[in-house]
Write a protein that holds these residues in place. Structure first.
Motif, mmCIF file in Angstrom:
data_model
loop_
_atom_site.group_PDB
_atom_site.id
_atom_site.type_symbol
_atom_site.label_atom_id
_atom_site.label_comp_id
_atom_site.label_asym_id
_atom_site.label_seq_id
_atom_site.Cartn_x
_atom_site.Cartn_y
_atom_site.Cartn_z
ATOM 1 N N ALA A 1 5.369 2.127 15.055
ATOM 2 C CA ALA A 1 4.736 1.286 14.045
ATOM 3 C C ALA A 1 4.179 0.019 14.685
ATOM 4 O O ALA A 1 4.850 -0.636 15.480
ATOM 5 N N GLN A 2 2.945 -0.336 14.324
ATOM 6 C CA GLN A 2 2.253 -1.473 14.928
ATOM 7 C C GLN A 2 1.992 -2.609 13.950
ATOM 8 O O GLN A 2 1.960 -3.769 14.349
ATOM 9 N N SER A 3 1.769 -2.279 12.684
ATOM 10 C CA SER A 3 1.332 -3.314 11.747
ATOM 11 C C SER A 3 1.408 -2.776 10.323
ATOM 12 O O SER A 3 1.285 -1.563 10.104
ATOM 13 N N VAL A 4 1.628 -3.671 9.358
ATOM 14 C CA VAL A 4 1.565 -3.334 7.937
ATOM 15 C C VAL A 4 0.708 -4.388 7.243
ATOM 16 O O VAL A 4 0.913 -5.594 7.451
ATOM 17 N N VAL A 5 -0.259 -3.944 6.444
ATOM 18 C CA VAL A 5 -1.105 -4.882 5.717
ATOM 19 C C VAL A 5 -1.237 -4.451 4.265
ATOM 20 O O VAL A 5 -1.176 -3.263 3.944
ATOM 21 N N SER A 6 -1.416 -5.444 3.395
ATOM 22 C CA SER A 6 -1.679 -5.195 1.983
ATOM 23 C C SER A 6 -3.145 -5.491 1.703
ATOM 24 O O SER A 6 -3.653 -6.550 2.085
ATOM 25 N N LEU A 7 -3.816 -4.556 1.031
ATOM 26 C CA LEU A 7 -5.216 -4.765 0.681
ATOM 27 C C LEU A 7 -5.387 -5.601 -0.572
ATOM 28 O O LEU A 7 -6.480 -6.100 -0.841
ATOM 29 N N THR A 8 -4.311 -5.787 -1.334
ATOM 30 C CA THR A 8 -4.420 -6.574 -2.566
ATOM 31 C C THR A 8 -3.978 -8.014 -2.387
ATOM 32 O O THR A 8 -4.451 -8.898 -3.097
ATOM 33 N N ASP A 9 -3.075 -8.277 -1.455
ATOM 34 C CA ASP A 9 -2.582 -9.636 -1.249
ATOM 35 C C ASP A 9 -2.147 -9.791 0.206
ATOM 36 O O ASP A 9 -1.065 -9.352 0.596
ATOM 37 N N ALA A 10 -2.987 -10.430 1.016
ATOM 38 C CA ALA A 10 -2.701 -10.586 2.441
ATOM 39 C C ALA A 10 -1.498 -11.481 2.706
ATOM 40 O O ALA A 10 -1.003 -11.533 3.833
ATOM 41 N N ARG A 11 -1.013 -12.169 1.667
ATOM 42 C CA ARG A 11 0.172 -13.024 1.851
ATOM 43 C C ARG A 11 1.455 -12.205 1.874
ATOM 44 O O ARG A 11 2.515 -12.734 2.214
#
Length: 284
Positions: free
Chosen positions: A37-47
């Motif tokens: 695993a390298q990264s996790v991002v949210s497309l609705t809330d980058a916070r």
């Protein structure tokens, strides 16, 4: 775009990368390379930052300048760009530069998970050490960085040439005098690698702090992320650990950090080493 908005796989440079939706409501996706695993991002809330070490770096950035004030941020290695997205949302108008080695991987990730339209993020491709040395081929001039995040993983390994005294001097030379530098490492007890990294950064910067989510004195502790924060001025978040929130990590600073580093050696280009092997039996 993601074919079914749940999972997307592709190959690059003989490796396999996967983007997988891990949380539906927040449209959060995890990027993995060769199963790591390298990264996790949210497309609705980058916070929304899923991993503790990313949260710790975000808190350090929060403390580095007045709330909401734009900063010039440089990200050496960015995965799916969780922290560039975070800075773009929390500090609108911030000019940012991302340096990525794997162009094919980065372009595929950004095609599937586009950056916010208002984000002022330039992406340059190449080896971070080489670009730090020459400054050539960059989409945005790298000088006077107020925040620099060093997250240079080759799958599960940090290579010696981007974790040496000479490399950190290059980073310092491209940073603002009191700029924040955050380095993401991987290590476990007795922390020979992380202590040497902290010793090396202390040779370059006026103030250094170490942040972990596990007791650094626990001989039975796990292998995990170790964040080293450094600055030519003061590491603001180290003086205010309450900024890390209710579940505070272990923060080593001042005399406590000196004792932890002990006689760890400074790592140079001549004798530097790669980060620990996650498959080493001692981490089992």
């Amino acid at each position: 775009m993601l074919a079914d908005r749940r999972r997307f796989s592709f190959s690059f440079d003989g490796r396999k990368a996967t983007l997988k939706r891990v949380h539906r409501a927040s449209e959060s996706y995890e990027l993995s390379v060769d199963g790591v695993a390298q990264s996790v991002v949210s497309l609705t809330d980058a916070r929304l930052l899923s991993w503790p070490y990313v949260q710790h770096i975000a808190r350090a950035i929060d403390a580095a300048a007045a709330p909401g004030a734009p900063v010039f941020a440089v990200h050496l290695g960015a995965g799916a760009m969780a922290l560039p997205r975070y800075v773009a949302v929390t500090r609108a108008g911030s000019p940012q530069l991302v340096v990525e080695f794997e162009r094919e991987l980065c372009e595929a990730v950004l095609a599937a998970l586009p950056l916010p339209e208002a984000a002022d993020i330039a992406v340059a491709y190449g080896d971070a050490r080489a670009l730090a040395e020459t400054g050539s081929g960059l989409e945005r001039e790298w000088r006077g960085a107020e925040v620099t995040v060093v997250d240079l993983w080759d799958a599960a390994t940090i290579r010696a040439h981007v974790a040496s005294l000479e490399f950190y001097r290059l980073v310092a030379g491209r940073s603002a005098p009191e700029g924040l530098v955050a380095v993401n490492l991987l290590d476990g007890h007795p922390f020979e690698y992380a202590r040497a990294q902290a010793a090396t950064l202390r040779e370059v910067f006026a103030d250094v702090a170490v942040v972990t989510d596990f007791d650094p004195d626990d001989a039975e502790g796990p292998l995990g992320n170790v964040v080293v924060l450094a600055s030519g001025g003061a590491v603001a978040v180290a003086a205010h650990p309450e900024l890390f929130g209710d579940e505070k990590p272990f923060v080593l600073h001042g005399a406590a950090l000196d004792a932890w580093i002990g006689d760890a050696r400074v790592l140079t280009d001549a004798d530097g080493v790669d980060s620990p092997d996650i498959d080493d039996p001692r981490w089992a």
